[in-house]
Structures are given as C-alpha cells and as structure tokens.
Design a protein around this motif. Structure first.
Motif, PDB file in Angstrom:
ATOM      1  N   LEU A 159      56.227  52.410  41.003  1.00  0.00           N
ATOM      2  CA  LEU A 159      54.962  53.130  40.959  1.00  0.00           C
ATOM      3  C   LEU A 159      53.903  52.375  41.744  1.00  0.00           C
ATOM      4  O   LEU A 159      53.847  51.138  41.697  1.00  0.00           O
ATOM      5  N   PRO A 160      53.047  53.070  42.463  1.00  0.00           N
ATOM      6  CA  PRO A 160      52.037  52.376  43.271  1.00  0.00           C
ATOM      7  C   PRO A 160      50.979  51.722  42.392  1.00  0.00           C
ATOM      8  O   PRO A 160      50.637  52.211  41.317  1.00  0.00           O
ATOM      9  N   THR A 161      50.477  50.595  42.864  1.00  0.00           N
ATOM     10  CA  THR A 161      49.355  49.923  42.203  1.00  0.00           C
ATOM     11  C   THR A 161      48.053  50.321  42.887  1.00  0.00           C
ATOM     12  O   THR A 161      48.046  50.742  44.047  1.00  0.00           O
ATOM     13  N   THR A 162      46.964  50.163  42.158  1.00  0.00           N
ATOM     14  CA  THR A 162      45.669  50.617  42.688  1.00  0.00           C
ATOM     15  C   THR A 162      44.614  49.515  42.718  1.00  0.00           C
ATOM     16  O   THR A 162      43.458  49.787  43.009  1.00  0.00           O
ATOM     17  N   HIS A 163      44.979  48.284  42.381  1.00  0.00           N
ATOM     18  CA  HIS A 163      43.983  47.211  42.453  1.00  0.00           C
ATOM     19  C   HIS A 163      43.713  46.894  43.925  1.00  0.00           C
ATOM     20  O   HIS A 163      44.556  47.095  44.784  1.00  0.00           O
ATOM     21  N   GLY A 164      42.556  46.388  44.212  1.00  0.00           N
ATOM     22  CA  GLY A 164      42.172  46.090  45.583  1.00  0.00           C
ATOM     23  C   GLY A 164      41.863  44.623  45.786  1.00  0.00           C
ATOM     24  O   GLY A 164      42.208  43.760  44.970  1.00  0.00           O
ATOM     25  N   VAL A 165      41.168  44.354  46.881  1.00  0.00           N
ATOM     26  CA  VAL A 165      40.882  42.975  47.273  1.00  0.00           C
ATOM     27  C   VAL A 165      40.001  42.283  46.242  1.00  0.00           C
ATOM     28  O   VAL A 165      40.275  41.147  45.822  1.00  0.00           O
ATOM     29  N   LEU A 166      38.936  42.947  45.803  1.00  0.00           N
ATOM     30  CA  LEU A 166      37.997  42.309  44.893  1.00  0.00           C
ATOM     31  C   LEU A 166      38.624  42.013  43.542  1.00  0.00           C
ATOM     32  O   LEU A 166      38.326  40.974  42.926  1.00  0.00           O
ATOM     33  N   GLN A 167      39.491  42.863  43.057  1.00  0.00           N
ATOM     34  CA  GLN A 167      40.138  42.575  41.777  1.00  0.00           C
ATOM     35  C   GLN A 167      41.098  41.401  41.911  1.00  0.00           C
ATOM     36  O   GLN A 167      41.233  40.599  40.982  1.00  0.00           O
ATOM     37  N   VAL A 168      41.777  41.275  43.044  1.00  0.00           N
ATOM     38  CA  VAL A 168      42.642  40.114  43.271  1.00  0.00           C
ATOM     39  C   VAL A 168      41.831  38.829  43.204  1.00  0.00           C
ATOM     40  O   VAL A 168      42.223  37.853  42.557  1.00  0.00           O
ATOM     41  N   VAL A 169      40.681  38.812  43.868  1.00  0.00           N
ATOM     42  CA  VAL A 169      39.825  37.624  43.856  1.00  0.00           C
ATOM     43  C   VAL A 169      39.311  37.353  42.444  1.00  0.00           C
ATOM     44  O   VAL A 169      39.268  36.196  41.994  1.00  0.00           O
ATOM     45  N   ALA A 170      38.936  38.402  41.726  1.00  0.00           N
ATOM     46  CA  ALA A 170      38.415  38.223  40.369  1.00  0.00           C
ATOM     47  C   ALA A 170      39.484  37.653  39.446  1.00  0.00           C
ATOM     48  O   ALA A 170      39.207  36.744  38.644  1.00  0.00           O
ATOM     49  N   VAL A 171      40.711  38.149  39.532  1.00  0.00           N
ATOM     50  CA  VAL A 171      41.789  37.654  38.670  1.00  0.00           C
ATOM     51  C   VAL A 171      42.140  36.205  39.016  1.00  0.00           C
ATOM     52  O   VAL A 171      42.305  35.363  38.124  1.00  0.00           O
ATOM     53  N   ALA A 172      42.240  35.901  40.306  1.00  0.00           N
ATOM     54  CA  ALA A 172      42.559  34.530  40.711  1.00  0.00           C
ATOM     55  C   ALA A 172      41.461  33.565  40.284  1.00  0.00           C
ATOM     56  O   ALA A 172      41.733  32.468  39.777  1.00  0.00           O
ATOM     57  N   GLY A 173      40.188  33.962  40.472  1.00  0.00           N
ATOM     58  CA  GLY A 173      39.092  33.093  40.071  1.00  0.00           C
ATOM     59  C   GLY A 173      39.002  32.922  38.566  1.00  0.00           C
ATOM     60  O   GLY A 173      38.748  31.819  38.072  1.00  0.00           O
ATOM     61  N   ALA A 174      39.239  34.007  37.816  1.00  0.00           N
ATOM     62  CA  ALA A 174      39.187  33.902  36.358  1.00  0.00           C
ATOM     63  C   ALA A 174      40.302  33.008  35.831  1.00  0.00           C
ATOM     64  O   ALA A 174      40.098  32.229  34.891  1.00  0.00           O
ATOM     65  N   GLY A 175      41.479  33.086  36.446  1.00  0.00           N
ATOM     66  CA  GLY A 175      42.565  32.204  36.028  1.00  0.00           C
ATOM     67  C   GLY A 175      42.241  30.740  36.273  1.00  0.00           C
ATOM     68  O   GLY A 175      42.522  29.877  35.431  1.00  0.00           O
ATOM     69  N   SER A 176      41.645  30.427  37.412  1.00  0.00           N
ATOM     70  CA  SER A 176      41.266  29.043  37.709  1.00  0.00           C
ATOM     71  C   SER A 176      40.184  28.549  36.754  1.00  0.00           C
ATOM     72  O   SER A 176      40.229  27.408  36.282  1.00  0.00           O
ATOM     73  N   LEU A 177      39.185  29.408  36.467  1.00  0.00           N
ATOM     74  CA  LEU A 177      38.120  29.009  35.545  1.00  0.00           C
ATOM     75  C   LEU A 177      38.653  28.800  34.137  1.00  0.00           C
ATOM     76  O   LEU A 177      38.230  27.875  33.421  1.00  0.00           O
ATOM     77  N   LEU A 178      39.599  29.640  33.718  1.00  0.00           N
ATOM     78  CA  LEU A 178      40.184  29.480  32.391  1.00  0.00           C
ATOM     79  C   LEU A 178      40.955  28.171  32.296  1.00  0.00           C
ATOM     80  O   LEU A 178      40.890  27.465  31.282  1.00  0.00           O
TER      81      LEU A 178
END
Length: 489
Positions: free
Chosen positions: A125-144
């Motif tokens: 199934l296709p995903t619908t997340h984009g560039v900004l959500q990728v950055v937000a998830v990566a940054g939130a993981g690093s901050l956590l």
C-alpha cells in the motif's frame, strides 16, 4: 665521554598530563588530539571556519522547527508507522559505537532514519508521509534519545543502568550537536530527493519489486552518504583546522566500513517494508546490531595496541634514557605538524604511535645519551638506534607502517649523489624535525637560555640543516606555527 644518568626521583616518572589535566594514554585516544596544538594552545583554524558549525546548526534547527510545526498542524500521516520508526531511531541513538578519531556513530538510528526517508509502499500500500514528516520523526527520535540519560534516573533495572553508563561515555556536547545537525540535514536531503518523486507518481513506472527501483534507491542512498561525508568534513575542518581535502578523504575512507552497512540496511528496510511491513525494521536491523559488536571488539584491540604503545613510550623514561615527557612532547609537535601539512586522521594516528616510540632503540645503548638528545649524535649512530627501535616495534603487533616510519627516522633527505630521497615517508621526516626541535629546546634550557631565545635558536638550527638532514617543508611548517612546540620539563 657520556655520563650515566643518576637515579631519577619517583615523581619524575609520572606520565605527563595533557592540557586537560587528565591522563590520556593512546588507548583512550586512537587518533591524535585535534583540540591540542604543539604549544598547548588552541588549534589553528582557518579564518571564518567558526561560522560553519553555527550555520549548519541554525539550518538544522530551522528545518526541524518547520517540520514539527507543519506535521503537527496537518496531523501525522500513518501515525503507527511514524511511531515505529521514531522508536527505532531513538533506540538506535542510545546504542552507539565509537569509531577511530573518537567519533561516535549510531548505525541503527542512522539506518532507520534513512529507511524512513526512502520508504515507498508499505505491505503493498502506498505511504503518504512527505519530506517534513521524515525530518520531524528523525529529529524527534534524536531529541528523545538525548533526553534518555535524564529519564534513566527514573528507570530501574538494567536498562536504566545502561543509559546512565552511556551518559558517562558521551562525547562533548559540541560534538553531539554537530552529529545531530549533520544527520538531520542528510536525512532531509535524502527525503527531498525521494519523497517528491514517489508522492508525485513519477516512480509509478518503476515496479517496487523490480531492479530499476532498487537501483534508484541505491543512487539516492549514495548521494545521501556523500552529503553526510561532505558535511562531516566541513565540521571537522572548522573544529580542528584540518584541511578540507584531508578531512573529506577521512570521511570517504570510512564509508566502506560502517557507512556502507548503514546505507545497505536503510535500503533493505525500505524495500522489505513493501512486502512484509513493519516487521522489516527489527528483522533487517539485527545484522547491523551484530556488526556493532564486531566494531566494539575492534575497539578493544585498538585499546590493547594503545596500552602497548604507552608502555613502550614510557620504558625509556623509566630507564633514565630520555627526559620525562620527551616522547609525549615529540608526539604532540609531530601531530601539530601533520595537521599543518594536511595529513588525515588515520595518518595522524600512525604518526602519533611512531612519535611516541621513536626512542625505543635507545634501550640498546650501554651508556645513555645526555638528556636523550639523539639529534646531537652522529648520523650513523642515529640510524643504528632507529633501526634497533624498529625491530622492537615489529614484534609488538603495532601496524607495520609504524615500524617503517621509525626505521627511517634518521635517514637524511638527500642521497649521497645529491638527489632528493623521495622514498622517505613524510611521517618520518615530521618526527625527525619534532624530535630535533625538542632536543634543541632541552639543550638550550640546560644552558640557561630563556624560552623565546631557545625556541628561536632551535628553529634557526633546523633551518641551517634543511634540505640535507631535515625536510624544508616540515621546517617551514614549524616556522609557520611560530616554532612554539611544547616546552620541555
């Protein structure tokens, strides 16, 4: 006639401490200290280099703020998937390894962030997340992960203890900020290349299970790796003053190691997620976790090598053949000269090892040289001591290049026919100048000369012999540094 050195007080046998005030044997420093110059002062940094980290940090922070704001306003797409990748990134950031040069890396966190940036279909199934959500998830993981050591106080058991131990081994906050900013920008770059093409339907002609799709992912991952290496080299140059080509060469050389494993794992997770879904995350990250165990074993081997080198370097001081701290001062001066001449991190590590053990051959002497000043001996005697030291080093398990550098320490730059000996390793030429400089400084201080006068006299003596006994490039590099090698005593 040489005089035998009398008994040395016990206090004089202490290992010299660096500028930080802590004992730091080579085992704890596989690469030469980039923060320390030969005169004990701040490193020579290029003009305007301090703006590079500030710009990268500001860019990463601005990108993260925009990404988190946009994702929160629109709502995260497929929140379960985002939470799964965020958790894996945070766990991967908590499980780090230390690479040569005291550089920390989080392979699992980096691979998970890259996989999310390159994530296309999920279980068909296709995903619908984009560039900004990728950055937000990566940054939130690093901050956590950054907040995990503080949260570990409230966590009982082995997991809390592991996080607290990790906090004790963490590098400086400055290095952590550099790494976090670099990774966020790299992940944003990969997502900016892949996600618009995928979400815009431009990749529909490439079947997700076909080889063309895999080749495209490999190209994007390779570009992301080059982007990360370039940012890392720019930060390394700004922090240490190392020339950018040498810093970039170091980063590119590290790519075939753990870098290739990170890229391959990120690609495999993104491809496998299209068939098996989120189970691809733990299944394909497990081999990377095993690779980290291998890297830790390699680090233990490097620590053993460092302990051997520290013991050999101290042997001549304990036996009274060289003044206390001579080997450390020569190593610091040699590393500063190596950075001035553009040597990379690996070459600097071997250079430091060779400089620390350059006087091991003196243990074969019946009568010690006054003050251990081998630079004042005849050329034939210097070469004999260097060869004997090289033979000792070959039997210790140290890299063969270190023994070769020590063996060639006393070889002149000019051949008997007047030609220039281009086979002489640059590291040997550097150590020869550093050793002679420290010997001349010690002799000048013994005659009662002031420190500035002694430094000037030593530099002039080296300049008189440049082109014959000493490499002109190395002597001029020492002159550019102001001739301010670390003081004896």
């Amino acid at each position: 006639m040489s005089r035998r050195r009398g008994p040395v007080r016990r206090a004089e046998h202490r290992v010299p401490r660096p500028a930080s005030g802590r004992r730091t044997p080579p085992a704890a420093r596989p690469a030469p200290p980039a923060e320390q110059r030969a005169d004990g002062g701040a490193p020579r940094r290029p003009r305007g280099a301090g703006a590079v980290p500030a710009v990268l940090h500001a860019a990463a922070a601005a990108l993260l703020v925009v990404a988190v704001t946009a994702t929160a306003a629109a709502g995260p797409a497929q929140p379960v998937v985002a939470l799964a990748f965020l958790t894996l990134i945070a766990v991967g950031e908590c499980v780090r390894i230390t690479l040569p040069g005291d550089r920390e890396q989080a392979p699992i966190g980096a691979a998970a962030a890259l996989a999310y940036a390159l994530l296309g279909p999920l279980r068909g199934l296709p995903t619908t997340h984009g560039v900004l959500q990728v950055v937000a998830v990566a940054g939130a993981g690093s901050l956590l992960a950054a907040a995990a050591p503080s949260l570990s106080r409230a966590l009982p058991g082995a997991f809390g203890r592991a996080l607290r131990r990790r906090r004790g081994r963490s590098p400086a906050d400055l290095v952590r900020r550099d790494t976090a900013a670099r990774r966020l920008l790299t992940v944003g770059f990969a997502a900016a290349v892949f996600q618009p093409l995928y979400n815009g339907g431009l990749l529909d002609r490439l079947p997700s299970a076909g080889p063309a799709y895999g080749v495209f992912l490999a190209v994007v991952a390779a570009l992301a790796a080059l982007c990360d290496a370039t940012l890392a080299a720019a930060l390394h140059r700004a922090r240490t003053g190392l020339r950018f080509p040498a810093a970039l060469e170091d980063e590119l050389r590290s790519l075939p190691g753990i870098g290739s494993a990170i890229v391959a794992t990120g690609m495999l997770v993104s491809l496998a997620a299209g068939e098996i879904g989120l189970w691809a995350l733990p299944v394909f990250c497990a081999p990377l976790l095993l690779a980290q165990v291998s890297f830790r074993r390699a680090a233990a081997i490097r620590a053993t090598t460092g302990q051997t080198i520290a013991t050999l370097a101290r042997a001549t001081e304990v036996a009274g053949y060289t003044p206390p701290g001579h080997a450390r001062r020569v190593a610091d001066t040699a590393c500063a000269l190596g950075r001035e001449l553009g040597l990379g991190t690996r070459e600097l590590a071997l250079l430091e090892y060779a400089a620390l053990m350059h006087d091991v051959g003196q243990l074969s002497l019946v009568e010690p040289v006054p003050d251990g000043a081998t630079a004042l001996l005849p050329a034939a005697e210097q070469q004999r001591i260097a060869r004997l030291g090289s033979e000792v080093i070959r039997r210790t398990g140290v890299p063969p290049r270190v023994a070769e550098q020590v063996a060639r320490l006393a070889d002149p730059c000019r051949r008997p026919d007047g030609g220039y000996d281009r086979s002489l390793p640059l590291s040997a030429r550097i150590i020869r100048v550093a050793n002679a400089h420290d010997d001349l400084l010690t002799a000048a201080r013994g005659r009662g000369l002031s420190d500035p006068a002694g430094r000037l006299e030593a530099l002039e003596a080296l300049r008189l012999e440049r082109g014959r006994a000493y490499d002109p490039r190395v002597v001029e590099a020492l002159a550019r540094m102001g001739g301010r090698a670390r003081e004896p005593g």
